[in-house]
Each structure stands twice: as structure tokens, then as C-alpha cells.
Design an enzyme around this catalytic site. Structure first.
Site, PDB file in Angstrom:
ATOM      1  N   PHE A 131       1.687  35.803   2.174  1.00  0.00           N
ATOM      2  CA  PHE A 131       2.343  35.406   0.934  1.00  0.00           C
ATOM      3  C   PHE A 131       1.635  34.148   0.419  1.00  0.00           C
ATOM      4  O   PHE A 131       1.450  33.188   1.176  1.00  0.00           O
ATOM      5  CB  PHE A 131       3.816  35.121   1.232  1.00  0.00           C
ATOM      6  CG  PHE A 131       4.670  34.993   0.000  1.00  0.00           C
ATOM      7  CD1 PHE A 131       5.333  36.092  -0.531  1.00  0.00           C
ATOM      8  CD2 PHE A 131       4.837  33.766  -0.619  1.00  0.00           C
ATOM      9  CE1 PHE A 131       6.134  35.970  -1.652  1.00  0.00           C
ATOM     10  CE2 PHE A 131       5.634  33.639  -1.742  1.00  0.00           C
ATOM     11  CZ  PHE A 131       6.281  34.738  -2.265  1.00  0.00           C
ATOM     12  N   ASP A 203       6.251  32.632  10.079  1.00  0.00           N
ATOM     13  CA  ASP A 203       7.118  32.703   8.901  1.00  0.00           C
ATOM     14  C   ASP A 203       7.949  33.987   9.011  1.00  0.00           C
ATOM     15  O   ASP A 203       7.395  35.088   9.104  1.00  0.00           O
ATOM     16  CB  ASP A 203       6.261  32.708   7.623  1.00  0.00           C
ATOM     17  CG  ASP A 203       7.119  32.595   6.370  1.00  0.00           C
ATOM     18  OD1 ASP A 203       8.278  33.059   6.387  1.00  0.00           O
ATOM     19  OD2 ASP A 203       6.620  32.048   5.367  1.00  0.00           O
ATOM     20  N   TYR A 228      17.594  33.756   1.249  1.00  0.00           N
ATOM     21  CA  TYR A 228      18.006  34.493   0.039  1.00  0.00           C
ATOM     22  C   TYR A 228      17.526  35.930   0.017  1.00  0.00           C
ATOM     23  O   TYR A 228      17.818  36.664  -0.896  1.00  0.00           O
ATOM     24  CB  TYR A 228      17.588  33.756  -1.238  1.00  0.00           C
ATOM     25  CG  TYR A 228      16.105  33.440  -1.366  1.00  0.00           C
ATOM     26  CD1 TYR A 228      15.180  34.428  -1.671  1.00  0.00           C
ATOM     27  CD2 TYR A 228      15.643  32.135  -1.229  1.00  0.00           C
ATOM     28  CE1 TYR A 228      13.838  34.134  -1.809  1.00  0.00           C
ATOM     29  CE2 TYR A 228      14.296  31.825  -1.371  1.00  0.00           C
ATOM     30  CZ  TYR A 228      13.401  32.829  -1.659  1.00  0.00           C
ATOM     31  OH  TYR A 228      12.060  32.527  -1.799  1.00  0.00           O
ATOM     32  N   LYS A 229      16.755  36.334   1.044  1.00  0.00           N
ATOM     33  CA  LYS A 229      16.281  37.718   1.099  1.00  0.00           C
ATOM     34  C   LYS A 229      17.290  38.543   1.907  1.00  0.00           C
ATOM     35  O   LYS A 229      18.415  38.720   1.483  1.00  0.00           O
ATOM     36  CB  LYS A 229      14.862  37.756   1.665  1.00  0.00           C
ATOM     37  CG  LYS A 229      13.874  37.084   0.703  1.00  0.00           C
ATOM     38  CD  LYS A 229      12.462  36.942   1.236  1.00  0.00           C
ATOM     39  CE  LYS A 229      11.582  36.295   0.171  1.00  0.00           C
ATOM     40  NZ  LYS A 229      10.284  35.862   0.679  1.00  0.00           N
ATOM     41  N   ARG A 377       7.401  48.473  -4.069  1.00  0.00           N
ATOM     42  CA  ARG A 377       8.081  48.044  -2.842  1.00  0.00           C
ATOM     43  C   ARG A 377       9.530  48.483  -2.876  1.00  0.00           C
ATOM     44  O   ARG A 377      10.230  48.274  -3.858  1.00  0.00           O
ATOM     45  CB  ARG A 377       8.096  46.513  -2.790  1.00  0.00           C
ATOM     46  CG  ARG A 377       7.126  45.915  -1.872  1.00  0.00           C
ATOM     47  CD  ARG A 377       7.299  44.455  -1.621  1.00  0.00           C
ATOM     48  NE  ARG A 377       8.095  43.646  -2.512  1.00  0.00           N
ATOM     49  CZ  ARG A 377       8.387  42.366  -2.284  1.00  0.00           C
ATOM     50  NH1 ARG A 377       7.947  41.791  -1.187  1.00  0.00           N
ATOM     51  NH2 ARG A 377       9.100  41.672  -3.127  1.00  0.00           N
TER      52      ARG A 377
HETATM   53  C1  LIG Z   1       9.623  34.825   0.003  1.00  0.00           C
HETATM   54  C2  LIG Z   1       8.597  34.095   0.769  1.00  0.00           C
HETATM   55  C3  LIG Z   1       8.406  32.727   0.592  1.00  0.00           C
HETATM   56  C4  LIG Z   1       9.189  31.983  -0.451  1.00  0.00           C
HETATM   57  O1  LIG Z   1       9.008  30.612  -0.382  1.00  0.00           O
HETATM   58  P1  LIG Z   1       9.901  29.654  -1.293  1.00  0.00           P
HETATM   59  O2  LIG Z   1       9.490  28.306  -0.931  1.00  0.00           O
HETATM   60  O3  LIG Z   1      11.336  29.986  -1.011  1.00  0.00           O
HETATM   61  O4  LIG Z   1       9.620  29.995  -2.729  1.00  0.00           O
HETATM   62  C5  LIG Z   1       7.469  32.081   1.395  1.00  0.00           C
HETATM   63  N1  LIG Z   1       6.748  32.772   2.312  1.00  0.00           N
HETATM   64  C6  LIG Z   1       6.912  34.087   2.500  1.00  0.00           C
HETATM   65  C7  LIG Z   1       6.107  34.794   3.534  1.00  0.00           C
HETATM   66  C8  LIG Z   1       7.828  34.801   1.727  1.00  0.00           C
HETATM   67  O5  LIG Z   1       7.973  36.118   1.891  1.00  0.00           O
END
Ligand SMILES: *Cc1c(COP(=O)(O)O)cnc(C)c1O
Length: 416
Positions: A131, A203, A228-229, A377
Site C-alpha cells: 500500500f 502491517d 475502520y476496515k 476488488r
Molecule cells: C488502508 C491501509 C492504510 C491506511 O493508512 P491510513 O493512515 O489510515 O490512511 C495503510 N496501510 C495499508 C497496508 C492499508 O491497507
């Protein structure tokens, strides 16, 4: 082939089916995007009302003590811990995933620099397909440190083992890839990183609440993730950071705010970190948003990650089976592994007009999302997704593809 009636039978036998009633889902919508923004637990509305009208409105500033606001990041961390194989007082819910990753990486660099023969190690190793914010945060830290750290990107999962070498300071991986749904073997890669002298940071953005995770079992070093996911904490809900007991005494990062101080209300002019997981905190938290995280965790408290995983694999297997059987004539490419051990809780298919097809699906109430390049997705959240939902979503996909009901020239919104 599986029929819609078979799906209804499976729903009738599903031990998680009753949990769906705890979520507010609009009628006419099949929500397959809980991997991006989880649905709202019904309880969140009354909880928000209580936090705003009573705790804030009536009790005002006393709520920092009387309503437990000050301890909330730790209390929620302890409730989240069992879902990710963390121990008590090893997790806090706070800040964003990006910020927590910055702290974890800084701590990892510091930890690695304490080990013998660390001088030559200046590489933070990750995947090009990670990401982007994870890569950006690593680049930001490396550049800012000005100690020769660089971020090295590997192009495929197969290249990771060989890439962990005598230059690697930190192996930073996202456990489940946001685009493909590929799941790494956390224990094996952590062991390899350790054997080669590197620190392992994970992560869990697409893992927490989606797949069983055993951070302590894998002997990982630090971890971060989203609420939030799959955890249904609400839009922009604070993220989490895990610092295991073994690293807490040496855990240090540059965001040394007053919430990480041993005595914040002594108002001393010098920073002295508190003992334990509290040192991962920085400043005042968004309490209304933080309080919503508990409503999501309450639902997890009524089941187990083993039950969630069993249904997740059944839903994703069914989706793959039905798409391949019913939409087989169309140029769809499965990018999510068929191998269960390598799969998260989503299924991604490519289509040359992926964005347009996804837009048509959303217009018909099947909400997934689109990620470059060409990837549609579909997230499967066992707490509120039924087998009949899977069947109906594939039926609508089939109609859209068969009848070419998508507009290749459709304009894109700011958020896809
Ligand atoms: C969703 C996601 C994020 C989101 O980071 P924010 O700081 O909340 O915007 C970060 N890393 C990964 C791998 C994600 O899937």
C-alpha cells in the site's frame, strides 16, 4: 453447480448468520467493501449519542476521568489484542496507520542499531506492491534520518527471501496485500528476517478481523493496522500499534508527545517516556471516533476468528466458483490465490474495463471497489455477508457483462 437455493441452505446453517442483524445495512445493497470501510454496527449510533450528549455535553471535562476517556486507547487495545495474537498491555488504539507505522519503523531502526554488526545495515525492505502510504512513510523516515537508510522495493513475493540480506535493517511487510488479497506466511518470513539479522514490522490493515493472526506466535517485532476496515470502527477511526513486551523497555520513536510521558500532568519541560505500551501514544485522541471502535469490537466478542475464517474461505471459494462458472466467457482474471493459506478475505479479478464494470455494479447496488491496474476488488466480511449475497452479486455481474451494461467512458470520482 451451486444454485441460489444451495446458498439459502448454507445461510440457514451458518452459525454467524445472526450477527448480520447487528449491522445497519441499507436494503437493496450487497456490501462487498468492508475491506475498505466496514459497515456500521447499529450500536454505534446510541454510543455516539451518549458520548456527545452525556459524556461531553453534561460531564464536560470530568469525562477524561469519569468516562475513562484517558484510558480508552489502552482499554480498546486490550480488547483488540486477542484478535491478532497480542498479549495484554501490548496494543493501543491511536493515531492513523501511517503515523503508527512511522513510530514502529523508527523503533525498529533503533532496535536494529543496538544489535552487533548493525553498522552496515541501512535498508528498509518492502514490496513495490505494498500500500503506497507504507512505502511513503518508510521513504519519509529514511530521508529524514540522513543516516544512509534507503527503501528497497522487491517486485514479487518469490524475491523476498533472497532480498533479505546483510544490508537489511528492517523487513516491513503488509500481511495481506490490499490489491491482490495475497497473504504472507508471517511466521516463516519473520524467522528468516531474524536469522539474517533484520527486524520484522507487519502491517495488519487487511488482516485484523479478517484472518487469524498470531503476532506473538510468529515472534514478530512490531505491528500496526486499521480499525475502520474489517473491524468496523467507522470512517477514519483510529488505528492500532502493537509493541510486544520483549521490546517495550527499549521502544522509542521521535513523536514523543505528552501522552507518552511518564507523568503528563506534571507538565515537566523534559520528555521521560512512560513504562509499557503507553509510550506508543503521542497526543490527545479523537474520543468520539475512538469510542466507536468498541462497537465493532463488541461484535467480534460474540464469535471467534476461527469461525470467521471458516466462513470467509467458504464465501471467497463460492465467489470464485460462481464467477468462473457463470461469467467464464468474459475476460476476467483471478489475481487472488486459490490456495487458502495464501488468501485474505477478499477476491480480486482483473477486467480490461474494470473501472467501468465496477461502476455499473455499484449503480446496481453491488458495492466493491476498483484499484489500478484493472482490478475489481470484492471484500467478504463474514459478520454481515451471506451466501445468497454472493450468489446475487455474481448474478448481477453476469448480467452487466453479458449485456455490456457498462460505460467505458464513465468519469471517475476522487475516491475509487
Ligand atoms: C488502508 C491501509 C492504510 C491506511 O493508512 P491510513 O493512515 O489510515 O490512511 C495503510 N496501510 C495499508 C497496508 C492499508 O491497507
Amino acid at each position: 453447480m451451486t444454485t441460489r437455493n444451495d446458498c439459502l441452505t448454507r445461510d440457514a446453517q451458518d452459525p454467524l448468520a445472526s450477527l448480520r442483524s447487528q449491522f445497519d445495512l441499507p436494503s437493496g445493497v450487497i456490501y462487498l467493501d468492508g475491506n475498505s470501510l466496514g459497515a456500521r454496527p447499529k450500536a454505534a449510533l446510541a454510543r455516539a449519542q451518549d458520548v456527545i450528549s452525556r459524556e461531553w455535553g453534561k460531564d464536560l471535562i470530568t469525562s477524561w476521568n469519569t468516562a475513562g476517556w484517558f484510558d480508552l486507547p489502552k482499554r480498546l487495545g486490550n480488547r483488540l489484542a486477542p484478535l491478532i495474537g497480542a498479549g495484554g498491555d501490548e496494543v493501543v488504539v491511536t493515531d492513523t496507520t501511517s503515523l503508527n507505522l512511522f513510530k514502529a519503523l523508527a523503533a525498529a531502526v533503533h532496535l536494529q542499531a543496538q544489535t552487533p554488526k548493525s553498522a552496515a545495515r541501512r535498508v528498509i525492505l518492502t514490496e513495490r506492491s505494498n500500500f503506497p502510504t507504507d512505502i511513503y512513510m518508510a521513504q519519509g523516515l529514511s530521508n529524514w534520518l540522513e543516516r544512509g537508510y534507503t527503501v528497497k522495493l522487491v517486485d514479487s513475493v518469490e524475491e523476498i527471501p533472497a532480498a533479505i540480506d546483510a544490508d537489511t535493517a528492517v523487513l516491513m511487510l503488509t500481511h495481506v496485500n490490499y490489491r491482490t488479497g495475497y497473504q504472507h506466511d508471517m511466521a516463516a518470513l519473520t524467522a528468516l528476517a531474524h536469522a539474517r539479522g533484520a527486524v520484522a514490522v507487519w502491517d495488519l490493515a487487511h488482516s485484523a478481523g479478517a484472518v487469524p493472526v498470531d503476532l506473538n506466535g510468529a515472534n514478530a517485532d512490531f505491528a500496526v493496522g486499521c480499525t475502520y476496515k474489517y473491524l468496523n470502527g467507522g470512517p477514519g477511526a483510529p488505528a492500532f500499534i502493537w509493541v510486544p513486551k520483549k521490546h517495550q523497555a527499549t521502544f522509542t520513536h521521535p513523536l514523543s508527545g505528552w501522552w507518552g510521558h511518564a507523568a503528563p500532568f506534571a507538565m515537566a519541560p523534559g520528555f521521560a517516556p512512560t513504562d509499557g505500551i503507553g509510550r506508543a501514544l503521542c497526543g490527545t485522541q479523537p474520543i468520539v471516533s475512538l469510542a466507536m471502535v468498541e462497537c465493532g469490537l463488541d461484535v467480534f466478542g460474540q464469535t471467534s476468528m476461527a469461525a470467521i475464517r471458516a466462513k470467509s474461505l467458504a464465501l471467497t471459494d463460492l465467489f470464485i466458483e460462481l464467477v468462473e462458472a457463470r461469467c467464464g466467457g468474459h475476460p476476467l482474471g483471478l489475481v487472488t490465490p486459490r490456495e487458502h493459506a495464501q488468501r485474505g478475505s477478499q477476491v480480486s479479478f482483473t477486467h480490461p474495463h474494470g473501472y467501468a464494470v465496477m461502476s455499473a455494479l455499484i449503480a446496481r447496488g453491488v458495492i466493491g471497489d476498483y484499484r489500478e491496474p484493472e482490478i475489481m476488488r470484492f471484500g467478504f466480511t463474514p459478520l454481515y455477508t451471506s451466501y445468497a449475497d454472493v450468489w446475487d452479486a455474481v448474478e448481477i455481474l453476469k448480467q452487466i457483462l453479458d449485456n455490456k451494461e457498462y460505460d467505458v467512458a464513465a468519469e471517475r470520482g476522487a475516491v475509487t
